[in-house]
Design a protein around this motif. Sequence first.
Motif, PDB file in Angstrom:
ATOM      1  N   GLU A   1       0.827  -1.215   0.000  1.00  0.00           N
ATOM      2  CA  GLU A   1       0.000   0.000   0.000  1.00  0.00           C
ATOM      3  C   GLU A   1       0.858   1.260   0.000  1.00  0.00           C
ATOM      4  OE1 GLU A   1      -2.728  -0.177   3.247  1.00  0.00           O
ATOM      5  OE2 GLU A   1      -3.905  -1.820   2.366  1.00  0.00           O
ATOM      6  N   GLU A   2       2.099   1.154   0.481  1.00  0.00           N
ATOM      7  CA  GLU A   2       2.996   2.304   0.520  1.00  0.00           C
ATOM      8  C   GLU A   2       4.033   2.254  -0.598  1.00  0.00           C
ATOM      9  OE1 GLU A   2       4.432   3.546   4.416  1.00  0.00           O
ATOM     10  OE2 GLU A   2       3.041   2.160   5.351  1.00  0.00           O
ATOM     11  N   GLY A   3       3.820   1.357  -1.574  1.00  0.00           N
ATOM     12  CA  GLY A   3       4.746   1.237  -2.695  1.00  0.00           C
ATOM     13  C   GLY A   3       5.414  -0.127  -2.710  1.00  0.00           C
ATOM     14  N   GLY A   4       6.137  -0.411  -3.779  1.00  0.00           N
ATOM     15  CA  GLY A   4       6.749  -1.718  -3.927  1.00  0.00           C
ATOM     16  C   GLY A   4       5.740  -2.750  -4.375  1.00  0.00           C
ATOM     17  N   THR A   5       6.146  -4.023  -4.360  1.00  0.00           N
ATOM     18  CA  THR A   5       5.328  -5.100  -4.906  1.00  0.00           C
ATOM     19  C   THR A   5       5.103  -6.190  -3.886  1.00  0.00           C
ATOM     20  OG1 THR A   5       6.290  -4.688  -7.088  1.00  0.00           O
ATOM     21  CG2 THR A   5       5.185  -6.807  -6.774  1.00  0.00           C
ATOM     22  N   ALA A   6       3.847  -6.569  -3.709  1.00  0.00           N
ATOM     23  CA  ALA A   6       3.505  -7.738  -2.881  1.00  0.00           C
ATOM     24  C   ALA A   6       3.685  -8.981  -3.738  1.00  0.00           C
ATOM     25  CB  ALA A   6       2.060  -7.625  -2.378  1.00  0.00           C
ATOM     26  N   HIS A   7       4.431  -9.939  -3.239  1.00  0.00           N
ATOM     27  CA  HIS A   7       4.698 -11.168  -3.991  1.00  0.00           C
ATOM     28  C   HIS A   7       3.948 -12.363  -3.454  1.00  0.00           C
ATOM     29  CE1 HIS A   7       8.040  -9.150  -5.982  1.00  0.00           C
ATOM     30  NE2 HIS A   7       8.460  -8.764  -4.802  1.00  0.00           N
ATOM     31  N   TYR A   8       3.572 -12.305  -2.205  1.00  0.00           N
ATOM     32  CA  TYR A   8       3.045 -13.495  -1.537  1.00  0.00           C
ATOM     33  C   TYR A   8       1.535 -13.528  -1.657  1.00  0.00           C
ATOM     34  CZ  TYR A   8       2.920 -17.251   1.878  1.00  0.00           C
ATOM     35  OH  TYR A   8       2.745 -18.459   2.495  1.00  0.00           O
ATOM     36  N   SER A   9       1.021 -14.671  -2.034  1.00  0.00           N
ATOM     37  CA  SER A   9      -0.433 -14.819  -2.141  1.00  0.00           C
ATOM     38  C   SER A   9      -0.813 -16.245  -1.775  1.00  0.00           C
ATOM     39  CB  SER A   9      -0.919 -14.496  -3.546  1.00  0.00           C
ATOM     40  OG  SER A   9      -0.356 -15.398  -4.485  1.00  0.00           O
ATOM     41  N   VAL A  10      -2.050 -16.421  -1.406  1.00  0.00           N
ATOM     42  CA  VAL A  10      -2.585 -17.758  -1.162  1.00  0.00           C
ATOM     43  C   VAL A  10      -3.715 -17.988  -2.147  1.00  0.00           C
ATOM     44  CG1 VAL A  10      -1.905 -17.920   1.257  1.00  0.00           C
ATOM     45  CG2 VAL A  10      -4.078 -16.837   0.674  1.00  0.00           C
TER      46      VAL A  10
END
Length: 202
Positions: A192-201
């Motif tokens: 939410e503050e930038g960058g990339t979320a990689h982890y998901s289920v």
Amino acid sequence: MTVEPSAFVQRLPIGERIPLPEGGIPFAEIFPYEGDIRIKELEPPVLPEPPREGEDGGPCRGCEDGGAPVLWSDEHWKVRGFAEPEGVPAQVMLLPREHADLADLPAARAAELGGMLQRVERAVMALGGIARVHVNRWGDGGSHFHVWFIARPAGMLQLRGTCLPLWGDVLPKVPAAEWAQTNRRIALALAEEGGTAHYSVG
């Protein structure tokens, strides 16, 4: 490179039985064990010390991630989770993407570190039910700078302080599906503050 024990080490009672200090941590409510315990005898110093992981050209799990899930990253930083559940509500690790230890962290990364510590703490606190996030840096195992974030559940005053990692070893592990969801929520909060979320289920 140090080859002779320091004056401090020379004063230590190596090979002798050390008594438990009256009123010390083993007698505090935050200590997770009870019963007959005793302090281990100190072993002689090993000098020079053997290289840590990632020193002297050896493999570095901080660079390679060693199977640990990367939850979030940007150009300079990454946050790793732990694939296997722990006995605390959440536990993650902040690392620079570039191989460096704290003393040789590039000036730009060092300037960003305070904000990154705050950012990861906010992401863990956003889970809810967390009273404190313990932020720890030891650095004896690996030469790649890394900071641990360990969540203390709200209301569990017995888990306060320096013994939280010990409690994490003995408390029941979080169910796997819940642990995966926690990792996902932390990744999304960081993104939410930038960058990339990689982890998901799934």
